[in-house]
Design an enzyme around this catalytic site. Structure first.
Site, PDB file in Angstrom:
ATOM      1  N   ASN A   9      15.248  35.491  96.376  1.00 11.95           N
ATOM      2  CA  ASN A   9      13.921  35.430  96.987  1.00 11.95           C
ATOM      3  C   ASN A   9      13.190  36.711  96.604  1.00 11.95           C
ATOM      4  OD1 ASN A   9      11.674  35.366  98.597  1.00 11.95           O
ATOM      5  ND2 ASN A   9      12.763  35.443 100.553  1.00 11.95           N
ATOM      6  N   TRP A  10      12.269  36.578  95.669  1.00 13.01           N
ATOM      7  CA  TRP A  10      11.582  37.775  95.162  1.00 13.01           C
ATOM      8  C   TRP A  10      10.522  38.293  96.125  1.00 13.01           C
ATOM      9  CZ3 TRP A  10      10.507  36.811  89.201  1.00 13.01           C
ATOM     10  CH2 TRP A  10      11.725  36.512  88.577  1.00 13.01           C
ATOM     11  N   LYS A  11      10.200  37.500  97.136  1.00 16.85           N
ATOM     12  CA  LYS A  11       9.153  37.854  98.111  1.00 16.85           C
ATOM     13  C   LYS A  11       7.843  38.200  97.370  1.00 16.85           C
ATOM     14  CE  LYS A  11      12.738  39.076 101.330  1.00 16.85           C
ATOM     15  NZ  LYS A  11      13.193  39.867 102.445  1.00 16.85           N
ATOM     16  N   HIS A  94      11.212  31.242 106.521  1.00 15.30           N
ATOM     17  CA  HIS A  94      11.746  32.607 106.416  1.00 15.30           C
ATOM     18  C   HIS A  94      11.257  33.429 107.611  1.00 15.30           C
ATOM     19  CE1 HIS A  94      12.545  36.632 104.934  1.00 15.30           C
ATOM     20  NE2 HIS A  94      13.379  36.075 104.077  1.00 15.30           N
ATOM     21  N   GLU A  96      10.138  36.295 107.813  1.00 12.85           N
ATOM     22  CA  GLU A  96       8.886  37.027 107.569  1.00 12.85           C
ATOM     23  C   GLU A  96       7.682  36.109 107.770  1.00 12.85           C
ATOM     24  OE1 GLU A  96      10.055  38.493 103.740  1.00 12.85           O
ATOM     25  OE2 GLU A  96      11.445  39.884 104.698  1.00 12.85           O
ATOM     26  N   GLU A 164      20.021  34.092 108.094  1.00 12.36           N
ATOM     27  CA  GLU A 164      19.534  35.438 107.798  1.00 12.36           C
ATOM     28  C   GLU A 164      19.243  36.169 109.108  1.00 12.36           C
ATOM     29  OE1 GLU A 164      17.813  35.562 103.535  1.00 12.36           O
ATOM     30  OE2 GLU A 164      16.182  35.189 104.913  1.00 12.36           O
ATOM     31  N   GLY A 170      16.342  43.540 104.597  1.00 11.87           N
ATOM     32  CA  GLY A 170      15.645  44.704 104.059  1.00 11.87           C
ATOM     33  C   GLY A 170      15.994  46.008 104.748  1.00 11.87           C
ATOM     34  N   GLY A 231      17.435  39.118  98.628  1.00 11.41           N
ATOM     35  CA  GLY A 231      16.078  39.652  98.530  1.00 11.41           C
ATOM     36  C   GLY A 231      16.019  40.762  97.498  1.00 11.41           C
ATOM     37  N   GLY A 232      16.009  41.994  97.966  1.00 16.02           N
ATOM     38  CA  GLY A 232      15.824  43.171  97.107  1.00 16.02           C
ATOM     39  C   GLY A 232      16.677  43.175  95.842  1.00 16.02           C
TER      40      GLY A 232
HETATM   41  P1  13P Z   1      17.129  41.579 101.513  1.00 19.31           P
HETATM   42  O1  13P Z   1      18.261  41.093 100.631  1.00 19.31           O
HETATM   43  O2  13P Z   1      16.148  42.435 100.779  1.00 19.31           O
HETATM   44  O3  13P Z   1      17.646  42.184 102.769  1.00 19.31           O
HETATM   45  O4  13P Z   1      16.289  40.280 101.932  1.00 19.31           O
HETATM   46  C1  13P Z   1      16.970  39.178 102.405  1.00 19.31           C
HETATM   47  C2  13P Z   1      16.036  38.049 102.516  1.00 19.31           C
HETATM   48  O5  13P Z   1      15.142  38.053 103.342  1.00 19.31           O
HETATM   49  C3  13P Z   1      16.201  36.921 101.585  1.00 19.31           C
HETATM   50  O6  13P Z   1      15.389  35.849 101.946  1.00 19.31           O
END
Ligand code: 13P
Length: 254
Positions: A9-11, A94, A96, A164, A170, A231-232
């Site tokens: 997930n590149w956000k 998600h 977020e 999650e 994050g 994510g990251g």
């Molecule tokens: P991180 O791996 O950056 O903690 O993010 C996880 C995430 O929200 C994947 O959807």
């Protein structure tokens, strides 16, 4: 047998040019890791360019969100039909989106239905906040979130669940492998109660939250965990490749 999945997930990261460069730098490595479903989820604006790069590849493409109406006066939104032309997967719910954009259980459920209508496979994210975890409310929260989006047809349509915990996203503070395994086992039981063990045994449940090349093995060694939503670390070609490779090795598929 459940095929493991590693999804990135590149956000809200990468311009179109950067997305193309990132995919180019990972593609030949990812191509070799059969036996693990590999999915990249760049921002909407890069989906078409990345789709071109993935032509003929076994790496899959996903979006990070969807709107539930088919078309019309919804300025700025992206419809299921638009995405169906480009992707196979779509991340829905998600934390977020729940937190910053006010997505409710009802909206998330509509999005899942809309995605499945056009044969997009939803990756439904659920997870508890830090205070809920500290108050011992994790199971209650997960039950509520899952029950809001639960229909046998969703699973038959290919729904994937990503657990999650919000406090792990994050933050660099991941759940431990055994903690995540226990909670994912609970989610599977819940699915089993709702829809029977055939559905529960087949649904893929991923862990997400500060997954790295250093800690992925801890999760993949757990029997209930079918992969990761990253994510990251999915923004660094070397790390994403290493995460995928370790998954293939541990599950004996490479
Ligand atoms: P991180 O791996 O950056 O903690 O993010 C996880 C995430 O929200 C994947 O959807």
């Amino acid at each position: 047998m459940r095929i493991p999945m590693i999804a990135g997930n590149w956000k809200m990261n990468t311009t179109v040019g950067e997305a193309v460069t990132l995919v180019r730098s990972m593609l030949s490595g990812l191509e070799k890791m059969n036996g693990v479903d590999r999915v990249v989820c760049p921002p909407f604006i890069s989906l078409a360019a990345v789709k071109d790069l993935l032509k003929g590849s076994s790496v899959k493409l996903g979006a990070q969100n969807i709107f539930y109406e088919e078309k019309g006066a919804y300025t700025g939104e992206i419809s299921p039909l638009m995405l169906a032309e480009l992707c196979e997967y779509v991340i829905i719910g998600h934390s977020e989106r729940r937190q910053y954009f006010g997505e409710t259980g009802d909206m998330i459920d509509k999005k899942i239905k809309a995605a499945l209508n056009v044969e997009l496979k939803p990756i439904l994210c659920i997870g508890e906040k830090l205070e809920e975890n500290e108050q011992g409310k994790t199971q209650e929260v997960l039950t509520h979130q899952l029950t809001a989006s639960s229909d046998r047809g969703y699973y038959v349509g290919g729904l994937v669940i990503a657990y999650e915990p919000v406090w792990a996203i994050g933050t660099g503070r991941s759940a431990s492998g055994s903690e995540a395994n226990e909670t994912i086992g609970f989610i599977r039981q819940l699915v089993s109660h709702q829809h029977g063990s055939d559905i529960a045994d087949n649904v893929r449940i991923l862990y997400g939250g500060s997954v790295t090349a250093e800690n992925i093995a801890e999760f993949i060694r757990q029997p209930e965990i079918d992969g990761a939503l990253v994510g990251g670390a999915s923004l660094k070609a070397e790390d994403f490749l290493s995460i995928t490779k370790q998954t293939a090795e541990i599950r004996g598929l490479s």
